[in-house]
Design an enzyme around this catalytic site. Structure first.
Site, PDB file in Angstrom:
ATOM      1  N   HIS A  23      11.544   1.455   1.723  1.00 35.57           N
ATOM      2  CA  HIS A  23      10.997   0.314   3.395  1.00 35.57           C
ATOM      3  C   HIS A  23      12.028  -0.052   3.568  1.00 35.57           C
ATOM      4  O   HIS A  23      12.082  -1.243   3.903  1.00 35.57           O
ATOM      5  CB  HIS A  23      11.266  -1.332   1.092  1.00 35.57           C
ATOM      6  N   GLY A  74       0.515  -1.593   0.040  1.00 39.79           N
ATOM      7  CA  GLY A  74      -0.043   0.113  -0.265  1.00 39.79           C
ATOM      8  C   GLY A  74       0.106   1.375   0.223  1.00 39.79           C
ATOM      9  O   GLY A  74       0.570   2.396   0.823  1.00 39.79           O
TER      10      GLY A  74
HETATM   11  P1  PAP Z   1       5.619  -0.785  -3.927  1.00 39.76           P
HETATM   12  O1  PAP Z   1       5.936  -1.534  -3.262  1.00 39.76           O
HETATM   13  O2  PAP Z   1       5.483  -1.749  -5.141  1.00 39.76           O
HETATM   14  O3  PAP Z   1       5.193   0.899  -4.563  1.00 39.76           O
HETATM   15  P2  PAP Z   1       2.689  -1.279  -2.720  1.00 39.76           P
HETATM   16  O4  PAP Z   1       1.996  -0.156  -3.818  1.00 39.76           O
HETATM   17  O5  PAP Z   1       2.860  -0.667  -1.631  1.00 39.76           O
HETATM   18  O6  PAP Z   1       3.552  -1.151  -4.070  1.00 39.76           O
HETATM   19  O7  PAP Z   1       1.484  -1.957  -3.258  1.00 39.76           O
HETATM   20  C1  PAP Z   1       1.209  -2.132  -4.518  1.00 39.76           C
HETATM   21  C2  PAP Z   1      -0.180  -2.936  -3.924  1.00 39.76           C
HETATM   22  O8  PAP Z   1      -1.649  -1.689  -3.268  1.00 39.76           O
HETATM   23  C3  PAP Z   1      -1.042  -3.400  -5.107  1.00 39.76           C
HETATM   24  O9  PAP Z   1      -2.061  -4.326  -4.341  1.00 39.76           O
HETATM   25  P3  PAP Z   1      -2.572  -6.048  -5.279  1.00 39.76           P
HETATM   26  O10 PAP Z   1      -1.640  -6.374  -6.254  1.00 39.76           O
HETATM   27  O11 PAP Z   1      -3.486  -6.466  -4.082  1.00 39.76           O
HETATM   28  O12 PAP Z   1      -3.859  -5.423  -6.644  1.00 39.76           O
HETATM   29  C4  PAP Z   1      -2.196  -1.986  -6.399  1.00 39.76           C
HETATM   30  O13 PAP Z   1      -2.706  -2.438  -6.868  1.00 39.76           O
HETATM   31  C5  PAP Z   1      -2.524  -1.562  -4.353  1.00 39.76           C
HETATM   32  N1  PAP Z   1      -2.754  -0.319  -4.736  1.00 39.76           N
HETATM   33  C6  PAP Z   1      -1.959   0.653  -5.375  1.00 39.76           C
HETATM   34  N2  PAP Z   1      -2.848   2.086  -5.774  1.00 39.76           N
HETATM   35  C7  PAP Z   1      -3.577   2.142  -4.539  1.00 39.76           C
HETATM   36  C8  PAP Z   1      -4.889   2.690  -4.148  1.00 39.76           C
HETATM   37  N3  PAP Z   1      -4.764   4.311  -4.635  1.00 39.76           N
HETATM   38  N4  PAP Z   1      -5.543   2.374  -3.531  1.00 39.76           N
HETATM   39  C9  PAP Z   1      -5.991   0.846  -3.568  1.00 39.76           C
HETATM   40  N5  PAP Z   1      -4.925   0.441  -3.950  1.00 39.76           N
HETATM   41  C10 PAP Z   1      -3.727   1.038  -4.275  1.00 39.76           C
END
Ligand code: PAP
Length: 342
Positions: free
Chosen positions: A154, A91
């Site tokens: 992270h 997230g």
């Molecule tokens: P990162 O560590 O690469 O930055 P991160 O953003 O921590 O990734 O996590 C990605 C997850 O957050 C994805 O989940 P999923 O695979 O279960 O779909 C992504 O879809 C979700 N995500 C990204 N943006 C949002 C948002 N604005 N609201 C809710 N969930 C989100």
């Protein structure tokens, strides 16, 4: 997680080749000192990299260790700094967007048409220490960035630079139910894995995940360090889960603003500022932005991969009964009694 005791690299005239013949691009760019350090660290097969190395009890790809050491040695924190910390794929993107929108709401109204979050990928607005700033052997001068400075990382709690621990800066952490976390991680890695490497089967990825071998893992160590930090220093560390935000975003947005010392006033509440921020940062809105559909992060990762499903509970579509049983047991073993549950 046993360390391999045999020599791990074959040294040739100009470069170092991994035993299995795979060359890690990231490895090749490291300083001599970092390569020497890697030789002394436990090593396991990685995800998206030939190997991960255990540094301060956490698994990393080679380049990250060099970047983190540089971050630890050089970063000078300011009291006004705000640091978004997370377990990857928990997230981060969402939390960065929400924090950016809260902190900058007087500069950029969350309902304005040209808000920066509508035209930039949030990882460019809130860069990562270990990737954007201290990656590639650079020591950036961050002292002139406008305040409050917003950063992402992270890096686990116990490995943050002393300067962060000593300053009054604020840390907001997010992690996620390990079931959904695993699925999100596994699918993401297979989308961005270099074409020279085979994709990871679900079973193989799950085995490594359950043993704690993921980038920035074991997940339980990462979570517990921030969890305990938030208990010992509640004014410094705010601990959130993806499920918290999904469950009651309005409540947690207000708590975040209070924690940061910039609570929403009654005018803002009655004028719908909170709802505008929620809408601006919503999964549906962010996923459909041109920059997030077609842009790239670090000229490497397609932004669209940061937005997949954005749901709680998608794990049921990917787990078989034995996986459910096994991960439940790992969670019970590692998090049981800590007070942290999902
Ligand atoms: P990162 O560590 O690469 O930055 P991160 O953003 O921590 O990734 O996590 C990605 C997850 O957050 C994805 O989940 P999923 O695979 O279960 O779909 C992504 O879809 C979700 N995500 C990204 N943006 C949002 C948002 N604005 N609201 C809710 N969930 C989100």
């Amino acid at each position: 997680m046993a360390a391999s005791s045999t020599p791990r690299f074959t040294k040739s005239h100009s470069n170092v080749v991994l035993e299995n013949g795979a060359e890690d691009e990231e490895y090749e760019k490291l300083s001599h000192e970092s390569k020497e350090l890697l030789l002394s660290l436990p090593r396991e097969k990685g995800w998206g990299h030939p190997y991960f190395y255990s540094y301060q009890d956490i698994w990393y790809s080679p380049g990250l260790i060099q970047a983190i050491i540089s971050f630890q040695n050089h970063f000078q924190s300011k009291e006004s700094d705000i640091i978004i910390t997370s377990l990857p794929k928990s997230g981060t993107t969402w939390l960065k967007a929400l924090t950016f929108a809260i902190v900058n709401r007087n500069r950029f109204s969350p309902s304005q048409q040209n808000h920066p979050l509508l035209t930039s990928n949030v990882h460019d607005l809130v860069p990562f220490f270990e990737v954007n700033y201290y990656g590639n052997n650079q020591i950036p001068n961050l002292s002139n960035l406008p305040e409050p400075r917003l950063f992402g990382t992270h890096v686990p709690f116990n490995s943050l630079p002393d300067s962060i621990m000593k300053s009054k800066c604020k840390i907001i952490y997010i992690c996620r139910n390990p079931f959904d976390h695993f699925v999100s991680f596994w699918i993401f890695i297979n989308k961005v894995i270099p074409s020279s490497m085979p994709k990871l089967s679900r079973e193989e990825a799950f085995e490594r995940y359950s043993n704690g071998v993921t980038e920035f893992g074991p997940f339980w160590i990462h979570m517990l360090r921030y969890w305990r930090g938030s208990k010992v220093m509640p004014n410094k560390v705010m601990f959130l889960t993806y499920e918290d935000l999904k469950g009651d975003i309005n409540f947690f947005l207000k708590r975040m603003a209070e924690f940061l010392g910039i609570p929403f006033n009654s005018d803002e509440e009655s004028n719908g500022v909170i709802e505008s921020i929620i809408e601006l940062c919503s999964f549906e809105k962010m996923k459909e932005l041109e920059v997030n559909k077609n842009g790239k992060f670090l000229q490497k990762y397609e932004n669209k991969h940061f937005f997949r499903k954005g749901e709680v509970g998608d794990w049921v579509n990917h787990f078989s009964p034995w996986m459910e049983e096994k991960l439940s047991k790992v969670i019970e073993d590692k998090l049981g009694g800590s007070g942290l549950s999902f």
